[in-house]
Design an enzyme around this catalytic site. Structure first.
Site, PDB file in Angstrom:
ATOM      1  N   TYR A 139       2.770   4.489   4.355  1.00  0.00           N
ATOM      2  CA  TYR A 139       1.471   3.851   4.079  1.00  0.00           C
ATOM      3  C   TYR A 139       0.811   3.472   5.391  1.00  0.00           C
ATOM      4  CZ  TYR A 139      -1.876   0.307   2.489  1.00  0.00           C
ATOM      5  OH  TYR A 139      -3.032  -0.420   2.255  1.00  0.00           O
ATOM      6  N   ASP A 241       2.361   3.975  14.037  1.00  0.00           N
ATOM      7  CA  ASP A 241       1.638   2.906  13.351  1.00  0.00           C
ATOM      8  C   ASP A 241       2.587   1.703  13.264  1.00  0.00           C
ATOM      9  OD1 ASP A 241       0.343   1.170  11.708  1.00  0.00           O
ATOM     10  OD2 ASP A 241       0.063   2.574  10.038  1.00  0.00           O
ATOM     11  N   LYS A 268      -1.599  -7.135  11.759  1.00  0.00           N
ATOM     12  CA  LYS A 268      -0.752  -8.213  11.229  1.00  0.00           C
ATOM     13  C   LYS A 268      -0.363  -9.288  12.247  1.00  0.00           C
ATOM     14  CE  LYS A 268       0.814  -5.471   7.308  1.00  0.00           C
ATOM     15  NZ  LYS A 268       0.234  -5.938   6.073  1.00  0.00           N
TER      16      LYS A 268
HETATM   17  C1  LIG Z   1       2.004   0.474   8.443  1.00  0.00           C
HETATM   18  C2  LIG Z   1       0.657  -0.027   8.053  1.00  0.00           C
HETATM   19  N1  LIG Z   1      -0.446   0.529   8.573  1.00  0.00           N
HETATM   20  C3  LIG Z   1      -1.668   0.093   8.273  1.00  0.00           C
HETATM   21  C4  LIG Z   1      -1.856  -0.942   7.388  1.00  0.00           C
HETATM   22  C5  LIG Z   1      -3.243  -1.405   7.046  1.00  0.00           C
HETATM   23  O1  LIG Z   1      -3.490  -2.645   7.632  1.00  0.00           O
HETATM   24  P1  LIG Z   1      -4.617  -3.609   7.022  1.00  0.00           P
HETATM   25  O2  LIG Z   1      -4.116  -4.046   5.684  1.00  0.00           O
HETATM   26  O3  LIG Z   1      -4.727  -4.719   8.027  1.00  0.00           O
HETATM   27  O4  LIG Z   1      -5.858  -2.814   6.924  1.00  0.00           O
HETATM   28  C6  LIG Z   1      -0.750  -1.559   6.815  1.00  0.00           C
HETATM   29  C7  LIG Z   1      -0.913  -2.678   5.869  1.00  0.00           C
HETATM   30  O5  LIG Z   1      -0.001  -3.138   5.231  1.00  0.00           O
HETATM   31  C8  LIG Z   1       0.542  -1.090   7.148  1.00  0.00           C
HETATM   32  O6  LIG Z   1       1.629  -1.621   6.598  1.00  0.00           O
END
Ligand SMILES: Cc1ncc(COP(=O)(O)O)c(C=O)c1O
Length: 429
Positions: A139, A241, A268
């Site tokens: 994700y 990521d 985060k």
């Molecule tokens: C690995 C990863 N990338 C991107 C995101 C997206 O971040 P945001 O919710 O701040 O848009 C998340 C959100 O949980 C994530 O876990």
């Protein structure tokens, strides 16, 4: 009627499902938070619980941390947002560059999703290619091109060594599916074969080093080094990521799992509890955003990107997240996983507590999980997870409805004991 019931009824009248976030809804309705302090959250009915979710793992120091609060309050007196840059933005940028080995330059955004979007656009512009490669089950937020093959049902998987590209949501243009190649995690031969065929069209390969939706299957020994080598060979930009997994090491997940990304996305915990995102990486790629020589090759904006409130909160949070704290949380995480696994085994519950460091995930299978498919194959129906989630809430512990949880620095051994005891009561009922 409880205060929670009343709030939900009001909210459902004006917002779809009564929420702004899909992940926070669960039937019949979520609990409503009133206040938080340290690792505990009190709901609007006065019930206190240990918070193992921490705004979806973003609060590494729990709620209302005094140092972060002091930084925010100081900044509040001087303004919440300016069109002009401020000092804290540079300081947080410097901290991240000092801390994460592969990051030479960094650019802030407002969310992990924005960071992922910016990283992919950078890769496209840098390579002159358009296709994105991603791993099945990983994700990355809700930019169109990563909203595929995140939670594909088994009847649509396709072959093990060539996963199908399946949208996880409506609302995507048909062309998106043709622009994304899906790879199987921890399978170097299959990745090698797929990239041999499609590598020349691929701009970026994005991965989450410890993907929640992939059952937190860690990279197999040598897999990250393999991906570093093969992306270099094919001229593909490698993106880690680390929106969730940055907490895995003082220098991020890359310091723990190896390999060398060209770009890394953050979010985060880096915002100290306020909305944040960032892309960092090789100066050569990041220079596409540089306006000093005229119009940059890549335009990125965001009215609130790098806002001083987030920057001071993030700086205070990151300064407190020391190597010693990383190690302490890791040790508590190992202890929690070992003890909850014992609880599951003794209760005959077909489940395990997966994860690494301060991140954990309840999986309803005892199989060794190495990728998305093995986390889903032979697993108990998700309804069982819903039941466990509800019981844990009743026993005073908050995790996500799909079993994601995390530790935070205010936690001490006694809190871990309480979490284990709550699991014990939840599976015994
Ligand atoms: C690995 C990863 N990338 C991107 C995101 C997206 O971040 P945001 O919710 O701040 O848009 C998340 C959100 O949980 C994530 O876990």
């Amino acid at each position: 009627m409880t205060a929670t019931d009343a709030l939900y009824q009001h909210a459902a009248g004006v917002m779809p499902g009564g929420t702004s976030r899909l992940h926070y809804y669960y039937p019949p309705h979520p609990i409503y938070a009133a206040s938080g302090r340290g690792c505990r959250l009190t709901d609007v009915d006065g019930v206190e619980r240990i918070d193992c979710l921490n705004n979806m793992t973003s609060l590494i120091h729990g709620h209302a941390d005094p140092d972060i609060n002091a930084a925010i309050i100081d900044q509040l007196q001087r303004g919440t947002a300016w069109s002009e840059p401020g000092e804290a933005e540079w300081r947080l940028a410097q901290l991240m560059v000092d801390r994460v080995a592969s990051v030479e330059r960094i650019r802030f955004a407002n969310s992990g999703t924005e960071a992922v979007m910016m990283a992919i656009k950078l890769a496209r512009e840098f390579t002159g290619r358009s296709v994105l490669a991603k791993f099945e089950g990983h994700y990355h937020g809700y930019y169109d091109y990563v909203q595929v093959s995140v939670a594909t049902p088994p009847d649509r998987w396709g072959p093990d060594d060539a996963p199908a590209t399946v949208p996880v949501s409506g609302g995507l243009a048909e062309s998106v599916v043709g622009e994304v190649l899906v790879l199987p995690w921890n399978r170097p031969e299959a990745v090698e074969a797929l990239l041999a065929k499609h590598g020349h069209r691929i701009a970026a390969l994005i991965l989450d080093p410890l993907s929640n939706r992939c059952g937190m299957a860690p990279p197999a020994a040598g897999f990250m080094e393999f991906l570093t080598e093969i992306t270099r060979r094919h001229g593909i930009v490698l993106i880690y990521d680390e929106v969730i997994s940055f907490r895995m090491g003082h220098g991020g997940a890359q310091a723990r799992y190896g390999g060398t990304p060209d770009l890394t996305t953050f979010g985060k915990i880096m915002g100290g509890g306020l909305p944040v995102g960032a892309v960092g990486g090789r100066a050569e790629i990041m220079s596409l955003l540089d306006p000093t020589g005229g119009k940059p090759r890549l335009e990125s904006g965001g009215t609130f990107s790098g806002n001083p409130l987030t920057m001071v909160a993030g700086l205070a949070a990151m300064q407190k997240y020391t190597e010693a704290e990383v190690a302490r949380l890791h040790a508590m995480g190992d202890d929690l996983r070992r003890r909850v696994d014992q609880v599951f085994a003794q209760a005959g519950e077909v489940a395990q507590l997966a994860g690494d460091g301060s991140l954990f995930r309840v999986l309803l299978t005892r199989d060794v999980v190495t990728d998305y498919r093995s986390s889903v194959r032979n697993a108990q129906p998700m309804a069982r997870m819903g039941e466990l989630h509800k019981r844990l809430l009743h026993e005073g512990v908050i995790i996500s409805r799909i079993g994601l949880g995390c530790l935070s620095t205010p936690m001490v051994t006694g809190d871990i004991d309480q979490i284990v005891a709550a699991f014990e009561r939840a599976v015994a009922r």
